[in-house]
Design an enzyme around this catalytic site. Structure first.
Site, PDB file in Angstrom:
ATOM      1  N   GLY A  36       0.838  -1.205   0.000  1.00  0.00           N
ATOM      2  CA  GLY A  36       0.000   0.000   0.000  1.00  0.00           C
ATOM      3  C   GLY A  36       0.871   1.252   0.000  1.00  0.00           C
ATOM      4  O   GLY A  36       0.692   2.168  -0.816  1.00  0.00           O
ATOM      5  N   HIS A  37       1.834   1.296   0.920  1.00  0.00           N
ATOM      6  CA  HIS A  37       2.771   2.430   0.952  1.00  0.00           C
ATOM      7  C   HIS A  37       3.489   2.575  -0.391  1.00  0.00           C
ATOM      8  O   HIS A  37       3.666   3.679  -0.905  1.00  0.00           O
ATOM      9  CB  HIS A  37       3.851   2.200   2.018  1.00  0.00           C
ATOM     10  N   GLN A  61       0.799  10.964  18.143  1.00  0.00           N
ATOM     11  CA  GLN A  61      -0.491  10.513  17.609  1.00  0.00           C
ATOM     12  C   GLN A  61      -0.927   9.173  18.198  1.00  0.00           C
ATOM     13  O   GLN A  61      -1.978   8.646  17.841  1.00  0.00           O
ATOM     14  CB  GLN A  61      -0.483  10.480  16.083  1.00  0.00           C
ATOM     15  N   GLU A 150      -6.574   6.369   1.197  1.00  0.00           N
ATOM     16  CA  GLU A 150      -8.007   6.327   1.513  1.00  0.00           C
ATOM     17  C   GLU A 150      -8.267   5.464   2.756  1.00  0.00           C
ATOM     18  O   GLU A 150      -9.250   5.636   3.453  1.00  0.00           O
ATOM     19  CB  GLU A 150      -8.744   5.736   0.296  1.00  0.00           C
ATOM     20  N   GLN A 155      -8.214  10.639   8.518  1.00  0.00           N
ATOM     21  CA  GLN A 155      -6.934  11.363   8.526  1.00  0.00           C
ATOM     22  C   GLN A 155      -6.785  12.201   7.248  1.00  0.00           C
ATOM     23  O   GLN A 155      -6.327  13.347   7.291  1.00  0.00           O
ATOM     24  CB  GLN A 155      -5.788  10.359   8.639  1.00  0.00           C
TER      25      GLN A 155
HETATM   26  P1  AMP Z   1       1.153   4.823   7.893  1.00  0.00           P
HETATM   27  O1  AMP Z   1       2.576   4.410   7.718  1.00  0.00           O
HETATM   28  O2  AMP Z   1       0.277   3.729   8.377  1.00  0.00           O
HETATM   29  O3  AMP Z   1       1.025   6.106   8.690  1.00  0.00           O
HETATM   30  O4  AMP Z   1       0.621   5.145   6.432  1.00  0.00           O
HETATM   31  C1  AMP Z   1       1.262   6.043   5.592  1.00  0.00           C
HETATM   32  C2  AMP Z   1       0.366   6.338   4.413  1.00  0.00           C
HETATM   33  O5  AMP Z   1       0.099   5.137   3.705  1.00  0.00           O
HETATM   34  C3  AMP Z   1      -0.977   6.928   4.844  1.00  0.00           C
HETATM   35  O6  AMP Z   1      -1.363   7.941   3.938  1.00  0.00           O
HETATM   36  C4  AMP Z   1      -1.883   5.729   4.760  1.00  0.00           C
HETATM   37  O7  AMP Z   1      -3.239   6.062   4.534  1.00  0.00           O
HETATM   38  C5  AMP Z   1      -1.304   4.988   3.575  1.00  0.00           C
HETATM   39  N1  AMP Z   1      -1.688   3.582   3.636  1.00  0.00           N
HETATM   40  C6  AMP Z   1      -1.671   2.775   4.727  1.00  0.00           C
HETATM   41  N2  AMP Z   1      -2.176   1.564   4.431  1.00  0.00           N
HETATM   42  C7  AMP Z   1      -2.538   1.606   3.124  1.00  0.00           C
HETATM   43  C8  AMP Z   1      -3.139   0.661   2.232  1.00  0.00           C
HETATM   44  N3  AMP Z   1      -3.480  -0.563   2.627  1.00  0.00           N
HETATM   45  N4  AMP Z   1      -3.344   1.042   0.948  1.00  0.00           N
HETATM   46  C9  AMP Z   1      -3.007   2.292   0.526  1.00  0.00           C
HETATM   47  N5  AMP Z   1      -2.447   3.225   1.330  1.00  0.00           N
HETATM   48  C10 AMP Z   1      -2.220   2.888   2.605  1.00  0.00           C
END
Ligand code: AMP
Length: 282
Positions: A36-37, A61, A150, A155
């Site tokens: 996802g990232h 947070q 999304e 957030q």
């Molecule tokens: P985080 O490291 O969890 O703070 O996420 C960093 C970014 O990656 C944020 O904008 C999240 O919304 C995005 N993100 C996290 N999980 C996913 C996912 N499964 N698919 C797409 N983007 C994601």
């Protein structure tokens, strides 16, 4: 790939790029990177001359000290994954003192009420922490575009409000949710699930999809009751909330109004791990 741990080092490097007219794309993360990232990163690489990814587990947070302690930190593996996307990506991986100095506290924000719904209700102070770190990072990186998932939809709406309130000139880009094969939304926290629970975890997305199918035939209260009943008897899953809300204001839906979009939002505890997910209903 270049990695910076200081704001000044990163600023100096980016200054050279923007001076010659290059556009900067920015992907803020807390690391433990998954597909996802990487999809956010790929999009930024495609759309900008230079992409910056930040890797910073932001203490303010987290409303739960145990969650902060257990949050996976895998910098070396993250750097290897980033390199598979492009060797030209710039990594910003500061420590807590670099971002907060000697006092690790949040600023307080008024986001007009969206901070009090759902995640805000169950994680007091969470969005003040998000606002504090995202505003700082945007000031340091000064990107043309910043990419958010999304998956963390509330957030995303908070960040949109933040850049409006703080008048930060950046385009916020929404990116779709990446899922495991069984439908579980990818998350760094998924690593903490046992293989058995991971196999069960697709149930969360099944309920969201079933809710989407019922939208139009059921009132918002009917959908809430449906989700609650689906989780009854599913002992491994602790349903924290299932909400049907206006996609823009995030206010709980009473009746569906024409011309508005609605989303379902869910937070579930599974195997000691807190998972969130969302789906557009119409
Ligand atoms: P985080 O490291 O969890 O703070 O996420 C960093 C970014 O990656 C944020 O904008 C999240 O919304 C995005 N993100 C996290 N999980 C996913 C996912 N499964 N698919 C797409 N983007 C994601």
């Amino acid at each position: 790939m270049q990695t910076f741990t200081s704001r000044s080092g990163l600023r100096e490097h980016l200054g050279k790029i923007t001076k010659s007219g290059g556009t900067v794309g920015f992907v803020p993360t807390m690391g433990a990177l998954h597909a996802g990232h990487l999809s956010l990163l790929q999009r930024s690489v495609d759309e900008n001359d230079v992409t910056v990814i930040s890797i910073f587990v932001n203490p303010t947070q987290f409303n739960n000290a145990e969650d902060l302690k257990k949050y996976p930190r895998t910098l070396d593996a993250d750097l290897a994954k980033i390199e598979t996307i492009s060797e030209a990506i710039v990594v910003f991986a500061p420590d807590v003192a670099e971002m907060y100095g000697s006092t690790t506290v949040s600023r307080h924000f008024d986001f007009g009420g969206i901070e009090n719904e759902m995640e805000g209700k169950f994680r007091p102070g969470h969005f003040d922490g998000v606002g504090t770190i995202v505003s700082q990072l945007l000031e340091i990186v000064e990107p043309r575009r910043a990419y958010f998932g999304e998956k963390d939809y509330q957030q995303l709406q908070i960040v949109r409000k933040l850049v409006e309130i703080c008048k930060i000139p950046v385009e916020i880009i929404e990116c779709p949710i990446f899922r495991e094969e069984n439908g579980l939304a990818m998350s760094s926290r998924n690593e903490r699930l046992s293989p058995e629970m991971r196999a069960e975890s697709g149930f969360i997305y099944q309920v969201l999809r079933a809710a989407r199918e019922r939208f139009g035939m059921e009132t918002a209260d009917g959908l809430r009751a449906f989700a609650a009943s689906e989780f009854r008897g599913k002992e491994a899953f602790g349903l924290e909330y299932f909400e049907v809300a206006d996609a823009q204001t995030l206010e709980p839906a009473k009746q569906y109004l024409p011309g508005r979009n609605y989303r379902a939002f869910i937070a579930v505890h599974l195997d000691g791990v807190r998972l969130i997910d969302t789906i557009l209903l119409n």
